[in-house]
Design a protein around this motif. Structure first.
Motif, short mmCIF file in Angstrom:
data_model
loop_
_atom_site.label_atom_id
_atom_site.label_comp_id
_atom_site.label_asym_id
_atom_site.label_seq_id
_atom_site.Cartn_x
_atom_site.Cartn_y
_atom_site.Cartn_z
N GLU A 32 0.82 -1.20 0.00
CA GLU A 32 0.00 0.00 0.00
C GLU A 32 0.86 1.27 0.00
OE1 GLU A 32 -2.64 1.15 3.33
OE2 GLU A 32 -4.13 0.04 2.16
N GLU A 33 1.83 1.24 0.88
CA GLU A 33 2.75 2.37 1.00
C GLU A 33 3.53 2.55 -0.32
OE1 GLU A 33 6.82 3.18 3.35
OE2 GLU A 33 5.48 1.72 4.24
N ALA A 34 3.97 1.42 -0.87
CA ALA A 34 4.72 1.45 -2.12
C ALA A 34 3.84 1.96 -3.26
CB ALA A 34 5.25 0.06 -2.45
N GLY A 35 2.56 1.60 -3.20
CA GLY A 35 1.62 2.03 -4.24
C GLY A 35 1.49 3.54 -4.29
N ARG A 36 1.47 4.15 -3.13
CA ARG A 36 1.38 5.62 -3.08
C ARG A 36 2.65 6.24 -3.65
NH1 ARG A 36 -1.34 4.75 1.85
NH2 ARG A 36 0.61 4.89 3.02
N ALA A 37 3.79 5.67 -3.28
CA ALA A 37 5.06 6.19 -3.79
C ALA A 37 5.12 6.04 -5.32
CB ALA A 37 6.22 5.45 -3.14
N LEU A 38 4.59 4.91 -5.80
CA LEU A 38 4.61 4.67 -7.25
C LEU A 38 3.75 5.69 -7.99
CD1 LEU A 38 5.57 2.86 -9.61
CD2 LEU A 38 3.50 1.49 -9.29
N GLU A 39 2.56 5.96 -7.43
CA GLU A 39 1.67 6.93 -8.08
C GLU A 39 2.35 8.29 -8.21
OE1 GLU A 39 -1.11 6.54 -9.85
OE2 GLU A 39 -0.57 4.47 -9.41
N GLU A 40 3.04 8.69 -7.15
CA GLU A 40 3.75 9.97 -7.19
C GLU A 40 4.81 9.98 -8.28
OE1 GLU A 40 5.65 11.57 -3.56
OE2 GLU A 40 3.75 11.08 -2.58
N MET A 41 5.55 8.89 -8.35
CA MET A 41 6.60 8.82 -9.36
C MET A 41 6.02 8.82 -10.77
SD MET A 41 9.63 6.32 -8.32
CE MET A 41 9.44 5.43 -6.85
N LYS A 42 4.90 8.11 -10.93
CA LYS A 42 4.28 8.03 -12.26
C LYS A 42 3.81 9.40 -12.73
CE LYS A 42 1.60 4.47 -13.25
NZ LYS A 42 0.63 3.37 -13.09
N ASN A 43 3.28 10.18 -11.80
CA ASN A 43 2.86 11.54 -12.18
C ASN A 43 4.05 12.34 -12.69
OD1 ASN A 43 0.21 11.12 -11.55
ND2 ASN A 43 0.40 11.88 -9.46
N LYS A 44 5.17 12.21 -12.00
CA LYS A 44 6.36 12.95 -12.40
C LYS A 44 6.90 12.44 -13.73
CE LYS A 44 7.89 14.11 -7.73
NZ LYS A 44 8.82 13.74 -6.67
N ILE A 45 6.87 11.12 -13.91
CA ILE A 45 7.36 10.53 -15.16
C ILE A 45 6.52 11.04 -16.34
CG2 ILE A 45 7.46 8.37 -16.50
CD1 ILE A 45 8.40 6.96 -13.95
N GLY A 46 5.19 11.04 -16.14
CA GLY A 46 4.29 11.49 -17.20
C GLY A 46 4.58 12.93 -17.60
N ALA A 47 4.76 13.78 -16.58
CA ALA A 47 5.02 15.20 -16.87
C ALA A 47 6.36 15.38 -17.58
CB ALA A 47 5.00 16.00 -15.56
#
Ligand code: AMP
Ligand code: MG
Length: 283
Positions: A32-47
């Motif tokens: 769960e914790e990793a999932g939140r970290a991944l979402e944050e990273m994905k947003n940055k990767i997309g941008a």
């Protein structure tokens, strides 16, 4: 957390995947914790990837290799899925067709290298030609052995001629977890299509693949095209690690949107004048 530094195969280093721990999962205790970290990273990767497309100077090549069921497809879905499809292409390399096999091994690969501004993802790659071909003796030792240098030169060409950043991911799963995932596929109607006879026959060659990977990674991890060994028994750690490495590489590009090629002040004045004219007309 610097994933690249932790997982990179330093150029010239010895590699022994048999001693590697595929169950490693870093500091994140749970999914769960990793999932939140991944979402944050994905947003940055997309941008950043959209910025890369606009910047149009750099390109990125992600090479996905690994043991069966380690999660090449999963990385495409969970990490590459963060990117804008405009400017990102995934290509899967299968058993070479007759025409492909009649050419040198890089012939079918080169057209899929990323253009400036683009990300290309290879789901399997030119490395099959020093992995499966070696394990199954499809070509002789002399042939696959000389390919390491050819690969290094070709990757250098992409890097120097086209500003391509190359990141190569070796996805490693344990024998036990691989078997568990095959069993899971058997029971899941949504995944049964992925099962092939070769999944089970290839398992007999597990150690041979590890050895082939060892040498490939040792011979072709370079400063301009490094390999990363990714522990994949925990899918969430695998996704985090790959996303982290991609993000760090994109941040290092210092991407910028190009300066507008038109005089914005001039255009603003024209719009303003048009707006005024509209207003007058509607009174
Ligand atoms: P998949 O990625 O699961 O769709 O499977 C593709 C298959 O193509 C795998 O069994 C690969 O080992 C095989 N393959 C890919 N490239 C080559 C190659 N250059 N020579 C022989 N087999 C290959
Ligand atoms: Mg497969």
């Amino acid at each position: 957390m610097n994933y690249a530094k932790k997982l990179v195969v330093e150029p010239g280093a010895k590699v022994r995947l048999a001693r590697f721990d595929p169950a490693y999962h870093g500091k994140h205790g749970n999914e769960e914790e990793a999932g939140r970290a991944l979402e944050e990273m994905k947003n940055k990767i997309g941008a950043l990837q959209r910025k890369m497309y606009g910047d149009n100077r750099h390109s990125l090549l992600m090479v996905l290799q690994g043991l069966d069921a380690a999660g090449k497809d999963g990385v495409c879905w969970h990490v590459v899925g963060a990117m804008d499809p405009q400017g990102c292409r995934v290509h899967g390399f299968k058993v070479p067709t007759g025409e492909e096999a009649a050419h040198d091994f890089l012939w079918r690969i080169h057209p899929h290298a990323p253009a400036k501004g683009e990300v290309a993802v290879f789901n399997r790659s030119h490395y099959e030609d020093v992995l499966v071909t070696r394990v199954h003796k499809l070509v002789g030792r002399k042939v696959w052995e000389r390919r390491y240098d050819m690969i290094n030169q070709w990757e250098r060409l992409l890097h120097e001629e086209n500003g391509t950043t190359i990141l190569k991911f070796c996805l490693v799963v344990s024998r036990q977890e691989q078997l568990r995932r095959f069993a899971e596929r058997l029971d899941d109607p949504n995944r049964q299509w992925k099962i092939s006879e070769s999944d089970y026959t290839e398992r007999a060659f597990f150690d041979d693949y590890l050895e082939a990977f060892d040498e490939a990674l040792e011979r072709t991890s370079t400063a301009h095209a490094p390999w990363f060994t990714i522990p994949c028994d925990h899918k969430w750690y695998r996704n985090l690690a790959v996303a982290g490495i991609v993000l760090e590489a994109m941040e290092a590009m210092h991407l910028e949107y190009p300066k507008p090629s038109v005089d914005l002040g001039e255009i603003r004045r024209k719009y303003h004048a048009a707006e005024q004219a509209e207003k007058k007309g509607s009174v």
